[in-house]
Design a protein around this motif. Structure first.
Motif, mmCIF file in Angstrom:
data_model
loop_
_atom_site.group_PDB
_atom_site.id
_atom_site.type_symbol
_atom_site.label_atom_id
_atom_site.label_comp_id
_atom_site.label_asym_id
_atom_site.label_seq_id
_atom_site.Cartn_x
_atom_site.Cartn_y
_atom_site.Cartn_z
ATOM 1 N N GLY A 199 0.957 -1.183 -0.004
ATOM 2 C CA GLY A 199 0.042 -0.220 0.164
ATOM 3 C C GLY A 199 0.893 1.040 -0.001
ATOM 4 O O GLY A 199 0.538 2.220 -0.850
ATOM 5 N N ILE A 201 3.776 1.715 -0.734
ATOM 6 C CA ILE A 201 4.664 1.620 -2.363
ATOM 7 C C ILE A 201 3.730 2.261 -3.506
ATOM 8 O O ILE A 201 3.946 3.166 -4.531
ATOM 9 N N PHE A 202 2.347 1.631 -3.192
ATOM 10 C CA PHE A 202 1.508 2.091 -4.193
ATOM 11 C C PHE A 202 1.400 3.689 -4.191
ATOM 12 O O PHE A 202 1.254 4.426 -5.256
ATOM 13 N N TYR A 205 4.510 5.824 -5.529
ATOM 14 C CA TYR A 205 4.369 6.063 -6.945
ATOM 15 C C TYR A 205 3.246 7.196 -7.248
ATOM 16 O O TYR A 205 3.627 8.025 -8.102
#
Lengths: 225, 219
Positions: A199, A201-202, A205
């Motif tokens: 979550g 890392i999402f 980005y």
């Protein structure tokens, strides 16, 4: 549950490691973009020249990159360079090479389109002033083209950043690979770590790409007015 | 390059080829439906829903498919939602593609002439009728180039399915390389396979683009 997130993130230096992984993804994007934009500008200018064979070859180059998925490009470089050419580069260099060639192909099309959409009168006025071919490109066509191509270029940058998510496939320690390590190390103690790490890392980005796409949209809207 | 290695691998690649085609087809159709719906909702500024869909489009467009798939495949089971790799792949592709298609449609819809909409309203059409008879048909023709680019993009994105072990083309090639160490041969077949899928699609879309444009606007 809330405690486990905080624990997993701040046990040892997990958060710092994730940021380090993110940095790897960012510098690989920046290097690929820089190299790709330079090469792409050259190819784009060459594509506006009248030579038919040259145009054909450059068109083939572009179409190759249109057809082959980026993940496959990455593997092509990763397997073929060492095995067929005996070149053993670090994986990050190979990634930069693959991405830069891809960016160059896409950007050459953007540059060609932009140069061709600079009004003909601009070109004729430049020639009438006695500018040479090089001067015409340097002072008339390229500055105007840059402005026209800026939104598409920023868009390309957001795509390159998203594509760095593939780096882990050729065993580069990018943000996702490090995330995986953290998840595996903490799986026993915190089974929900996978949810929070992916979550995070999402969202990371998104935080990088969203402002860029907003900027590109704004610029495009301004141009259309 | 060893041709025997290649010919031996062809039946395996044929299976993968079919799977890539099938996944692409389902993904593209799903994306078109989600995209058209989300774009129409945004176009008519349906309260609450339009904000929700705008957030969805931005989230999906600005994050990589790989992390979306990892989230679906590895993180969702933690909150009690376990799905097969193929299901995750299709959901992920439609999640991503729907947002791209929505942007494509929005670009087309915003190009529909305001007088067309005013005329429709003057004729007493409600929003649903406006959408069905005015905005959608004209906007669709205008969004064709963007939609076509998205179709090609989505077919190529199925290669990312390899990371959750769906045996499509890329995954199959990587598996074979891992087993027999014949990277040149298998990568060659892989590139040719993508060319066989994409070249006809690109040509067909070019043709379709011109047809739809001509059929709607006559130029």
């Amino acid at each position: 549950m809330e405690h486990s997130v905080i624990n997993v993130l701040f046990v040892g230096n997990n958060f710092a490691r994730i940021m380090q992984g993110l940095w790897t993804s960012v510098w690989i994007s920046v290097d690929s973009l820089a190299a790709g934009l330079v090469l792409g500008t050259l190819l784009g200018i060459l594509r506006t020249l009248p030579s038919k064979p040259l145009r054909f070859i450059l068109r083939l180059y572009l179409e190759f990159f249109r057809i082959v998925p980026t993940i496959v490009l990455l593997y092509l470089v990763y397997y073929i360079l060492p095995r067929s050419f005996n070149i053993s580069w670090p994986a990050s260099w190979m990634a930069i090479l693959a991405f830069a060639l891809w960016v160059a192909a896409e950007f050459s099309d953007i540059v060609r389109g932009a140069i061709e959409s600079v009004p003909v009168t601009q070109k004729e006025s430049g020639l009438a002033l006695g500018l040479s071919k090089t001067q015409l490109f340097r002072y008339v066509l390229l500055p105007q083209a840059v402005q026209l191509e800026l939104p598409a270029t920023i868009n390309l940058a957001t795509r390159v950043i998203k594509t760095t998510s593939l780096l882990m496939m050729i065993s580069i320690m990018d943000v996702i690979a490090i995330g995986q390590q953290i998840i595996e190390a903490n799986n026993q103690k915190y089974p929900t770590a996978v949810f929070w790490i992916y979550g995070l890392i999402f969202i990371l980005y998104f935080i990088i790409d969203y402002p860029l796409s907003l900027w590109s949209k704004k610029l495009a809207a301004k141009e259309n007015r | 390059m060893n041709w025997q290695v290649i010919s031996h691998s062809l039946p395996i690649f044929a299976q993968a080829f079919k799977l890539t085609l099938w996944l692409s087809l389902v993904g593209i159709l799903g994306s078109l439906i989600v995209g058209a719906l989300s774009s129409l909702i945004q176009y008519f500024k349906v309260p609450i829903l339009s904000q929700l869909f705008t957030a969805y489009v931005e989230l999906a467009r600005n994050t990589p498919l790989l992390i979306q798939l990892f989230f679906l495949y590895y993180a969702f089971p933690v909150i009690g939602l376990k799905m097969s790799a193929t299901t995750c792949g299709i959901i992920g592709l439609i999640f991503l593609g729907g947002a791209y298609m929505a942007e494509g449609f929005t670009g087309g819809f915003s190009g529909v002439n305001q007088t067309q909409i005013d005329n429709g309203k003057a004729l007493g059409m409600n929003n649903l009728q406006l959408a069905r008879y005015v905005v959608f048909p004209q906007g669709f023709a205008l969004s064709m180039p963007a939609l076509a680019a998205n179709v090609i993009f989505l077919i190529k994105e199925t290669s990312i399915f390899s990371v959750i072990a769906i045996p499509e083309l890329t995954n199959t090639a990587l598996d074979l390389i891992g087993m027999y160490y014949r990277s040149n041969e298998y990568l060659f077949v892989l590139v040719v396979a993508y060319a066989i899928v994409l070249i006809p699609v690109i040509l067909l879309l070019n043709l379709l683009e011109r047809r739809v444009r001509y059929g709607t606007f006559g130029d």
